[in-house]
Design a protein around this motif. Structure first.
Motif, PDB file in Angstrom:
ATOM      1  N   HIS A 299       0.182   5.218  -1.936  1.00 61.40           N
ATOM      2  CA  HIS A 299       0.454   5.068  -3.217  1.00 61.40           C
ATOM      3  C   HIS A 299       1.498   6.031  -3.767  1.00 61.40           C
ATOM      4  N   SER A 300       1.445   6.997  -2.752  1.00 61.92           N
ATOM      5  CA  SER A 300       2.340   8.349  -3.409  1.00 61.92           C
ATOM      6  C   SER A 300       2.998   8.881  -2.180  1.00 61.92           C
TER       7      SER A 300
ATOM      8  N   PHE B 261      -0.369   2.777  -9.749  1.00 58.34           N
ATOM      9  CA  PHE B 261      -0.451   3.241  -8.240  1.00 58.34           C
ATOM     10  C   PHE B 261       0.088   2.360  -7.420  1.00 58.34           C
TER      11      PHE B 261
END
Lengths: 94, 421
Positions: free
Chosen positions: B123-124, B167
């Motif tokens: 998510h990042s 997210f």
């Protein structure tokens, strides 16, 4: 839900608290042998039954507590402040 | 034992299914065995099977206090994968996955192993870098691993929540050979195959004490009498400390924690992969069983416990994670949930090793990951018991690694057992 009777705040749900771990560990002196340090840091009794353990009232008064709890039934026998001096204060105020 | 094959299926079909024999015997305990394995779960049964199969040691008993496969074997989310990076671990789990791939044929028992892919969402950009490192290490060791970009992921799993602004899903790390298996079938398959080779499976046989002689364990006191064993193996993850202290061996780098899992009512085919979501304190993994139930789980209950029942705050946590990633599950009803007792270790890795007692061997500390490890766990534990020295893959999976400073900590979470989920 386990209910923990915080000596400062009263009886609360355990979801307000964070579990610490075994409350009976005493770290050895800095010049103790590696064996002693290994035992203190890594090895646990992992009691099946009543044990002393630390909980932090992280969503409450933020005090550390020593809880005597069964790891089988989750029944709690006693809850005290971690610090011995605070234990005395709580006892005297009863 | 009647073999499962097309001929026998047809023959029994014509005979009213009357010629099938018992899957495994129910023998009376003999007074003495070459090897006694304590614990009739997947690891104990697999160990007994490989002792007989690979090492020709057939005078073996498996002691089980309840019924086989009634502990953590029946209390997991049946996920099989090998996405590990630490030396020792990745070879071990990759070998396990290879054994899974042929397990149904090996055991002549359909364990319903389904390589449907294990999809770990990220998510990042930071999470992508971190997981890329692990999956590159896997590729360098010959394990399959790949990254799916958002376009591929949306095509493969269209109904994830791609509109989560806190997210956002950026993609996924995927192991395609990973998947699920049917947990009961694994226990029954190993039991049946081991029994065929001469292993005695002794159910309702609880260990109550050990009789020591010359520093060794000479015999085991059980609820079905005293049983002698030349060599003894513990494979009782969850209750390892209890047996360890019964043998007066002191402390272990293990704490017992409970982990919950959940099964929903059956629905039509919805999810064809194992999906893992772990971000911002949440941890959630889900797949769909062959019956159609959604099978999912989350984190530990966060406090030490030997109770095989879960607590409600974690039910809420898991439900929230499910809704964050899979909003279409919102109206689905939970059929049942349970908790299993995990051996959580101080570095998140297992033990297959010798012990201070020369005829006692330890198989323990499986954390969250015992199910997928079962075949290799049996393989290398049998190898240790038969050859008296650990295979290279498990040479550091012993109790001395902490003092030596060679912890096998995949997560880098440090010496706190509950953090190694």
């Amino acid at each position: 839900m386990i209910r923990i009777n915080c000596p400062y705040c009263g009886e609360r749900d355990h979801s307000e608290f964070s579990y610490g771990g075994d409350a009976t560990i005493n770290y050895p002196s800095l010049d103790a042998s590696e064996k002693e340090w290994t035992e203190a840091i890594f090895f646990r009794k992992n009691i099946k039954g009543f044990q002393f353990e630390t909980w932090h009232h992280s969503n409450g008064c933020r005090m550390w507590l020593v809880v005597e709890r069964s790891t089988v039934t989750h029944e709690i026998k006693s809850v005290k402040p971690c610090h011995p001096d605070l234990q005395k204060v709580v006892e005297n105020n009863k | 034992m009647t073999k499962f094959n097309a001929w026998n299926v047809i023959k029994n079909g014509l005979n009213g299914q009357s010629y099938w024999t018992r899957q495994w015997r129910d023998p009376e305990p003999k007074s003495s065995y070459d090897v006694v394995i304590i614990g009739g779960g997947l690891h104990g049964l697999a160990t007994a099977y490989y002792l007989a199969k690979n090492h020709n040691i057939k005078n073996v008993a498996v002691l089980e206090k309840g019924w086989i496969g009634g502990g953590n074997a029946g209390r997991n989310t049946t996920i099989v994968r090998s996405n590990y990076m630490m030396p020792g671990n990745h070879e071990f789990y990759e070998h396990s996955l290879k054994l899974w791939e042929n397990l149904s044929h090996e055991l002549n028992y359909n364990v319903m192993f389904s390589q449907r892919a294990h999809v770990s969402l990220f998510h990042s950009p930071g999470a992508k870098d971190s997981v890329s490192r692990i999956y590159n290490i896997m590729r360098l060791h010959g394990t399959d691993a790949e990254l799916w970009d958002l376009k591929t992921l949306k095509k493969k799993i269209p109904h994830l929540n791609y509109h989560n602004s806190r997210f956002p899903i950026l993609g996924a790390a995927v192991q395609k050979r990973a998947g699920n298996a049917r947990h009961d079938a694994v226990a029954w398959g190993y039991a049946r195959a081991a029994d065929t080779l001469g292993v005695d499976i002794l159910q309702n046989c609880e260990v109550t004490g050990f009789i020591r002689k010359n520093g060794n364990i000479e015999s085991i006191q059980t609820s079905r009498g005293i049983i002698k064993g030349k060599k003894i193996g513990f494979a009782v993850a969850g209750n390892t400390s209890v047996l360890w202290q019964m043998a007066e061996l002191g402390n272990l780098p293990i704490e017992s924690h409970k982990l919950q899992a959940f099964v929903s009512e059956a629905v039509k085919p919805l999810l064809d992969q194992v999906v893992v979501y772990g971000v911002g304190g949440a941890h959630f993994y889900i797949s769909q069983s062959d019956k159609g139930s959604m099978v999912f789980g989350g984190d530990l209950d966060w406090y030490k416990s030997y109770a095989q029942r879960g607590n409600l705050p974690m039910v809420q946590d898991v439900a929230e994670a499910a809704m964050a990633i899979f909003p279409s599950l919102g109206r689905i009803r939970l059929l049942r949930h349970w908790a299993g007792v995990m051996d959580m270790t101080m570095d998140g890795s297992f033990f297959i090793c010798k012990t201070p007692i020369s005829n006692l061997y330890l198989n323990a500390g499986w954390n969250y990951g015992g199910f997928k490890a079962s075949p290799a766990s049996g393989w290398y534990f049998a190898d240790l018991i038969a050859n008296e020295s650990p295979h290279n893959y498990v040479q550091n999976h012993n109790l001395e690694r902490f003092e030596k400073g060679i912890n096998i900590d995949e997560r880098g979470a440090g010496p706190d057992p509950k953090l190694h989920g």
